[in-house]
Scaffold this motif. Structure first.
Motif: not given
Length: 493
Positions: A119-123, A359-372, A383-388
């Protein structure tokens, strides 16, 4: 102990009033899985994003050798991994293997770690994708914030993830084929020209002295990141044609292809600039604020302006391919957890295409929560989202690799499998030791890896044991409430 081998019910045998949880068996072969894996590893993204950092901050001209070293480590790990895939066919991969050896509680902790890593590498990819796409549109006079592009893409990936897996494999085959083609065009051109001002020097990049020069740990970290996702071969075992053979072949093929490919292209970059000049060129690109120039400049000089524009476009599609691949992988982890009762049964439901739609809908929700949060706080997406999140994902994945190697040893010793000592004992133990060394390098260089403060590094690294413990405690709660009913639930929902 092994995961139940009952045949999943198909759409034809599932009563109308029940919700199907079956995936589309036999729908993807070796090449289809290979494209999912290569997409997750995003070859163009890995070369354009990592090569200047590995050269400037790592071991300079020895960076190509680091890819081979890591490739060897991963091949040794894959020996035990493949041996387990032949005994346990489940789309949870790490989760299934660790559970088979250590039980559901430890297995659930591993599953949560896998979800954290993927999830974090996708974000992280969404951050770089949004920035790259926004910059590409900006060069054409169109201004669109990176976060808007990321959210719109999430919706598109959600739709694609709810369709059949064959369609996803075809889309990724096209995207990966294009990015590999342009990198090979560059690499072969440099090779046939005999390199750059200093020619072609194998010793300058592959000798032990070259690999050990400078800060080899940094180069190895980026090499590990480039291998990220090869283990997803086992995630698709429930949908693979002849899973026992397909998973093994796809695993070894993906590891071999990506290690040789990254090593070759990075060697051609070193040869283009010259071993004595490559560190300066990479450093200059980083200082300019546009690290992509380290790769794009040679492209333009060799083939003309069109190559720079094309490579920029393919960088965006490379990231999109990686995002799609991780979306599918996370879906199947969630689906597997639900099938075994560790998540609510509704998560295991599949749609008319027999894709894990819930599961696809849940995964999309997780991505949104991590990126938002990064978008709302107006933080730099690279420098932050990608690197961290890239650094966090690598650390979590290495822990999973070690757990899986130990699981191989425990499982086969308990099952009293005679012979096959290389596959079930020697290689897994050796892999555990080597992976512990790589993890040490990652942790000791973590602040440099993420480009953040020491406090940020500590907070991110602390998430690894915290998430593992959270998964374990949740599973304890599930077992205490469900008792025997919380055992493997093949058809939850």
């Amino acid at each position: 102990m092994s995961i139940s081998k009952s045949e999943p019910r198909t759409a034809e045998t599932t009563p109308r009033h029940e919700h199907s949880t079956a995936l589309r068996a036999g729908s993807v072969g070796v090449m289809g899985i290979l494209f999912f894996v290569l997409s997750a590893q995003a070859p163009l993204t890995g070369i354009v994003g990592a090569s200047p950092l590995a050269a400037a901050l790592g071991n300079g001209p020895g960076a190509p050798g680091a890819y081979l070293v890591v490739g060897i480590v991963i091949v040794i790990f894959a020996v035990g991994f493949v041996a387990m895939s032949r005994k346990i066919q489940a789309n949870g991969a790490f989760y299934a293997y660790v559970t088979a050896a250590f039980g559901r509680k430890i297995g659930a902790g591993a599953a949560w770690l896998a979800l954290l890593a993927y999830s974090t590498v996708q974000a992280a990819m969404y951050g770089l994708y949004g920035a790259a796409f926004s910059g590409l549109l900006g060069s054409a006079g169109i201004s669109v914030p990176w976060c808007v592009l990321a959210v719109v893409t999430m919706a598109g990936v959600q739709v694609l993830g709810s369709l059949n897996i064959e369609l996803g494999a075809r889309v990724l085959a096209v995207l990966v084929g294009l990015e590999v083609a342009i990198l090979l065009m560059f690499g072969l051109t440099v090779l046939f020209r005999g390199g750059g001002p200093e020619g072609l020097s194998i010793a300058a990049s592959f000798s032990p002295e070259a690999i050990a020069s400078g800060a080899p740990g940094v180069a190895i970290m980026f090499a590990v990141a480039s291998m990220f996702g090869f283990e997803s071969t086992a995630i698709y075992s429930a949908e693979a044609k002849d899973a026992r053979r397909t998973v093994a072949r796809a695993t070894y093929l993906s590891v071999g292809v990506i290690a040789v490919f990254f090593s070759f292209i990075s060697w051609m970059l070193v040869s283009y600039y010259g071993p004595s000049q490559v560190v300066g060129a990479a450093g200059a690109a980083l200082e300019s604020g546009d690290s992509t120039a380290f790769v794009l400049t040679p492209m333009v000089e060799l083939f003309g302006p069109w190559a720079g524009v094309t490579t920029g476009i393919l960088l965006v599609t490379s990231l999109l391919a990686g995002i799609i691949a991780f979306h599918n992988g996370i879906n199947r982890y969630l689906h597997s957890l639900a099938l075994r009762g560790s998540l609510p049964g509704i998560v295991a439901r599949t749609n008319a295409h027999r894709a894990p739609a819930v599961a696809a809908r849940i995964q999309t929700g997780i991505a949104l929560l991590l990126v938002a949060p990064f978008a709302l706080l107006a933080l730099d997406p690279v420098l932050t989202l990608f690197s961290w999140f890239s650094g966090l994902a690598v650390a979590a994945l290495l822990v999973l690799y070690m757990l899986s190697s130990l699981a191989v040893v425990v499982y086969f010793r308990r099952e009293r499998v005679s012979g096959q000592y290389w596959q079930t004992l020697v290689a897994p133990v050796l892999a555990t030791v080597l992976l512990a060394w790589v993890l040490y390098l990652v942790v000791s260089n973590f602040t440099s890896l993420i480009g953040g403060s020491a406090e940020t590094a500590v907070a991110l690294l602390a998430a690894v044991p915290a998430v593992f413990l959270a998964g374990l405690l949740v599973e304890v709660r599930v077992l205490s409430r469900g008792g025997d009913r919380a055992k493997v639930a093949e058809f939850a929902g």
